[in-house]
Design a protein around this motif. Structure first.
Motif, PDB file in Angstrom:
ATOM      1  N   GLU A  88      -6.566   0.595  -9.108  1.00 39.00           N
ATOM      2  CA  GLU A  88      -5.902   1.275  -7.986  1.00 39.00           C
ATOM      3  C   GLU A  88      -4.774   0.454  -7.374  1.00 39.00           C
ATOM      4  O   GLU A  88      -3.965   0.980  -6.611  1.00 39.00           O
ATOM      5  N   MET A  89      -4.685  -0.835  -7.730  1.00 39.40           N
ATOM      6  CA  MET A  89      -3.596  -1.673  -7.223  1.00 39.40           C
ATOM      7  C   MET A  89      -2.358  -1.670  -8.142  1.00 39.40           C
ATOM      8  O   MET A  89      -1.323  -2.199  -7.766  1.00 39.40           O
ATOM      9  N   SER A 133      -4.362   1.511  -3.153  1.00 41.38           N
ATOM     10  CA  SER A 133      -5.325   0.831  -2.279  1.00 41.38           C
ATOM     11  C   SER A 133      -4.729   0.655  -0.879  1.00 41.38           C
ATOM     12  O   SER A 133      -3.571   0.996  -0.633  1.00 41.38           O
ATOM     13  N   ASN A 153       0.251   1.521  -6.204  1.00 39.91           N
ATOM     14  CA  ASN A 153      -0.814   0.873  -5.439  1.00 39.91           C
ATOM     15  C   ASN A 153      -1.409   1.908  -4.490  1.00 39.91           C
ATOM     16  O   ASN A 153      -0.832   2.202  -3.446  1.00 39.91           O
ATOM     17  N   THR A 205      -4.417  -2.348   0.550  1.00 39.70           N
ATOM     18  CA  THR A 205      -3.919  -3.723   0.686  1.00 39.70           C
ATOM     19  C   THR A 205      -2.795  -3.978  -0.305  1.00 39.70           C
ATOM     20  O   THR A 205      -2.728  -3.341  -1.368  1.00 39.70           O
ATOM     21  N   THR A 237      -7.101  -7.669  -9.166  1.00 39.27           N
ATOM     22  CA  THR A 237      -6.178  -6.530  -9.231  1.00 39.27           C
ATOM     23  C   THR A 237      -6.815  -5.385 -10.020  1.00 39.27           C
ATOM     24  O   THR A 237      -6.655  -5.270 -11.233  1.00 39.27           O
ATOM     25  N   PRO A 262       0.845  -1.196   0.000  1.00 33.43           N
ATOM     26  CA  PRO A 262       0.000   0.000   0.000  1.00 33.43           C
ATOM     27  C   PRO A 262       0.881   1.248   0.000  1.00 33.43           C
ATOM     28  O   PRO A 262       1.872   1.307   0.736  1.00 33.43           O
ATOM     29  N   ARG A 290      -0.605  -5.448  -3.330  1.00 34.98           N
ATOM     30  CA  ARG A 290      -0.815  -6.117  -4.611  1.00 34.98           C
ATOM     31  C   ARG A 290       0.179  -7.261  -4.662  1.00 34.98           C
ATOM     32  O   ARG A 290       1.380  -7.056  -4.851  1.00 34.98           O
TER      33      ARG A 290
END
Length: 279
Positions: free
Chosen positions: A157-158, A223, A221, A225, A154, A123, A227
């Motif tokens: 945003e990742m 997000s 990334n 979380t 995926t 992240p 990737r």
């Protein structure tokens, strides 16, 4: 309630044939990459992904804050040759199913492993600059391919992988390492030459294969979380080692090819045969 995992059936899936359509093969050979849906089941990705993630956490040595890192370090955590660290990871890396797809796409009789690598974009992890992988490889033939396997859905945003279609045949940028400079120069040149860029999300179970000289990148990334991605690099089983052209190729020759002689086939224990039509 604890769920029992049928590991034997998951291992079997990794060795069953995936039928690559003539259209997918033609697309790969024209464009230098292809995305294929439903290659691996959610169960396989969950089981082997958990093992791969634990190995990434265990083996990672990059502990600097994001602000202290270089552009390359911000792009992802990179852990290589997991197959030598764990038997379950080895099962995944040695997947006949995935290796045969690579052979089918390249139109060769078999493939050897160059090496595997987990690429985990954390992240707030940064973009991956435009580059071509084979800049780093002392290999004489362009018959190389990387399978890129997201371990989760995926979305954009990742930072899913993006490809410059048909860029595998052009000479631009073949002497540029992955860097801010490669991002700037290649983005400009690819735009000037009107290359179409495929930049789309990956569904769970969807994987991509791209040729060694195909230019590609990934966004940041944004997000909350990681990737999580696992990759394997395959080479034609009849590939030969070329004289290293830069310091990176010198290092790869030693690290991934066992310093086998220039002009010979890369047949060291580091480069096992993963699929052969003769078998």
């Amino acid at each position: 309630m604890q769920v029992t995992v049928d590991t034997a059936s998951l291992a079997q899936e990794l060795n069953e044939d995936y039928i690559v359509s003539p259209e997918a093969i033609a697309f790969y050979q024209k464009n230098g990459y292809v995305k294929l849906k439903h290659v691996l089941s959610p169960e396989v990705l969950r089981h082997y992904g958990d093992v791969i993630t634990k190995l990434v956490i265990k083996l990672n040595t990059l502990t600097k804050s994001m602000e202290e890192r270089t552009t390359y370090e911000r792009a992802f955590l990179q852990i290589m040759n997991l197959w030598r660290e764990d038997e379950t990871a080895r099962e995944f890396v040695f997947s006949r199913r995935l290796a045969k797809i690579g052979a089918d796409l390249m139109g060769v009789d078999g493939v050897r492993l160059y090496h595997d690598q987990a690429l985990y974009k954390e992240p707030s992890g940064g973009f991956t600059p435009w580059h071509a992988d084979q800049f780093y490889w002392p290999l004489s033939s362009p018959k190389t391919v990387t399978v890129w396997i997201p371990l989760q859905d995926t979305p954009m945003e990742m930072g899913p992988l993006a490809f410059a279609e048909q860029s595998q045949g052009v000479e631009i940028g073949r002497n540029i390492e992955i860097s801010d400079e490669s991002e700037r120069l290649l983005a400009e040149e690819l735009a000037n030459q009107n290359f179409n860029i495929n930049d789309t999300p990956f569904e769970l179970g969807e994987v991509s294969y791209h040729a060694g000289w195909t230019f590609h990148r990934a966004g940041p990334n944004t997000s909350s979380t990681p990737r999580k991605v696992m990759t394997m690099i395959y080479m034609d089983k009849d590939q030969t080692i070329s004289k290293p052209q830069n310091t990176y190729q010198e290092a790869d020759w030693t690290t991934w090819l066992g310093s086998y002689p220039v002009g010979s086939k890369p047949e060291s224990e580091l480069n096992p045969l993963l699929f052969s039509r003769a078998e």
